[in-house]
Write an enzyme that holds these catalytic residues in place. Structure first.
Site, PDB file in Angstrom:
ATOM      1  N   GLY A 219       0.628  -1.206  -0.186  1.00  0.00           N
ATOM      2  CA  GLY A 219      -0.002  -0.117   0.094  1.00  0.00           C
ATOM      3  C   GLY A 219       0.943   1.449  -0.058  1.00  0.00           C
ATOM      4  O   GLY A 219       2.057   1.182  -0.148  1.00  0.00           O
ATOM      5  N   GLU A 244      -2.358  -3.061  -6.048  1.00  0.00           N
ATOM      6  CA  GLU A 244      -3.076  -1.909  -6.590  1.00  0.00           C
ATOM      7  C   GLU A 244      -2.216  -0.854  -7.097  1.00  0.00           C
ATOM      8  O   GLU A 244      -2.251  -0.388  -8.301  1.00  0.00           O
ATOM      9  CB  GLU A 244      -3.894  -1.411  -5.553  1.00  0.00           C
ATOM     10  CG  GLU A 244      -4.770  -0.296  -5.728  1.00  0.00           C
ATOM     11  CD  GLU A 244      -5.637   0.226  -4.514  1.00  0.00           C
ATOM     12  OE1 GLU A 244      -6.533  -0.632  -4.074  1.00  0.00           O
ATOM     13  OE2 GLU A 244      -5.270   1.186  -3.981  1.00  0.00           O
ATOM     14  N   GLY A 342      -8.469   0.004  -2.013  1.00  0.00           N
ATOM     15  CA  GLY A 342      -8.446  -1.349  -2.235  1.00  0.00           C
ATOM     16  C   GLY A 342      -8.287  -2.446  -0.979  1.00  0.00           C
ATOM     17  O   GLY A 342      -8.185  -3.477  -1.221  1.00  0.00           O
TER      18      GLY A 342
END
Length: 444
Positions: A219, A244, A342
């Site tokens: 992340g 992501e 996400g």
């Protein structure tokens, strides 16, 4: 013989002012995501905001100030909405210039196709290629769905946009009404803060949990990136990437020889992502790099796709966690600071992956009104938004330790989370836990 699209391109080219003139009162205007948001068009639209009424701009993770919103500070003519706040959009929100729309990021393409109207879409792309396609660059996300729904599709081409390989990563000139040439402007860069001592300690706890051959999701933020820095020098190999966001630390991990993707079930030997934001070094790395695969966000983020790879390791940040395990990662009370993104989908996808693990990381304390406060709390702050329910949370990590909440009762969770809170707050947390009947009187 190959078809030439140059005549069509010449016919569809317009100036910034001509493109902005396509927006009419009452329109929903789509700016798209991150690096794919238009700049030249935005400035032109700002010049005619006062002539319009009830215009709604929809964006996400803006990386430059939005001139059209700034041109109407009282929002008499235009309102700007975002799926996920960047630092810039957070400041706009604090000034009343931006509003939030909740969404699990992986649902975005389907949400557009089923529920959203787009009158005018303006997306920044790479210049048209020899086959007539405008590549979305490192902002693939849900842009293909936008192009399908837009009543008027405009592309703002910029020669500095990296050309990426993947799926749903381009729109054809046959599906574009107007082309605005922005020349070549430097891509906005996103710099992560340097890892703190707390970040490094959390990373040191997580890194040993990642085996060779694992498939990683990283992340945003200094803490997850500190994990990559450790892995780059660890005795580990054959890592895969299915994430992501593509971040700078993944370039370093790849160049250290730690990433091969040899054990992945999807996009084997490739690093899969849906968007990128970082340094010019990273943008240059992504440009026409066959080792990288940019997919739409439903391809990268939906749990049933994430789980196809074994040993998925999801590493995300949380802002506050209560003693039952509820994780708040997108707001500070009623104040929106980011979005759902996400996180929940990767937590679930990692859980469903064979051998997968998800980690929510947070510093044990933060400063509030010049006072130190615990991020682990007996109950979440009033109006705070739960991003990941307690039923989904697996590992929680602070600089004081790591606990796994899966299978634990509420009393066991409370005890475990108190054990990794800052020592100065543990006594008060235990007292509150008993007051709220989270911990029984009997020894547990």
């Amino acid at each position: 013989m190959a078809t030439s699209y140059q005549g069509e391109l010449k016919r569809k080219k317009v100036s910034a002012d001509e493109a902005a003139a396509k927006v009419k009162s009452g329109d929903w205007v789509e700016y798209g995501f991150g690096l794919g948001q238009p700049d030249l068009f935005d400035r032109a639209l700002a010049g005619r905001v006062q002539k319009l009424e009830r215009v709604k701009i929809r964006g996400c993770l803006a990386m430059r100030p939005r001139a059209a919103a700034e041109a109407d500070p009282e929002q008499r003519h235009l309102v700007y909405l975002s799926w996920y706040f960047s630092g810039l959009e957070r400041k706009m929100y604090d000034r009343g210039l931006a509003h939030h729309t909740p969404m699990n990021f992986g649902e975005a393409p389907d949400t557009y196709r089923r529920f959203i109207d787009v009158d005018v879409a303006v997306l920044k792309t790479a210049p048209m290629d020899e086959h007539g396609f405008f590549n979305f660059g490192p902002s693939v996300t849900y842009h293909k769905a936008i192009s399908e729904k837009a009543r008027t599709m405009i592309v703002e081409t910029d020669a500095s946009v990296p050309y990426v390989f993947g799926i749903e990563n381009a729109v054809h000139i046959n599906d574009v009404e107007f082309v605005l040439d922005a020349g070549a402007s430097a891509m906005p860069e996103l710099k992560n803060p340097a890892a703190s001592a707390v970040d490094r300690k959390v990373a040191e706890l997580i890194a040993p949990e990642i085996p060779s051959g694992a498939c990683i999701q990283i992340g945003i933020g200094a803490m997850p990136n500190a994990v990559c820095e450790l892995l780059a020098v660890a005795p580990i190999k054959d890592l895969g990437i299915h994430t992501e966001m593509f971040v700078d630390s993944l370039v370093s991990l790849y160049q250290a020889g730690k990433v091969t993707g040899a054990h992945k079930a999807t996009n084997r030997y490739q690093m899969a992502y849906t968007f990128a934001a970082g340094s010019k070094r990273m943008y240059d790395f992504l440009d026409r790099n066959a080792a990288c695969f940019a997919g739409s966000v439903d391809y990268t983020n939906l749990p049933h796709r994430i789980m196809l790879n074994d040993c998925v390791i999801s590493i995300c940040n949380a802002a506050q966690i209560d003693l039952t395990g509820q994780a708040c990662s997108e707001s500070a009370g009623i104040r929106q600071i980011s979005g759902a993104g996400g996180q929940l989908q990767f937590v679930r996808g990692a859980r469903d992956s064979r051998g997968g693990k998800s980690f929510l990381c947070l510093a044990s304390t933060h400063e509030r009104d010049a006072r130190r406060a615990s991020r682990i709390v007996a109950r979440i702050d009033e109006c705070n938004i739960v991003t990941t329910p307690r039923t989904d949370v697996m590992y929680v990590v602070t600089e004081y330790g790591m606990v796994n909440l899966k299978g634990k009762s509420v009393p066991e969770r409370a005890r475990a989370l108190i054990s990794i809170a800052h020592p100065d707050f543990r006594e008060a947390l235990e007292r509150q836990a008993r007051e709220y009947r989270l911990i029984p009187r009997a020894v547990f």
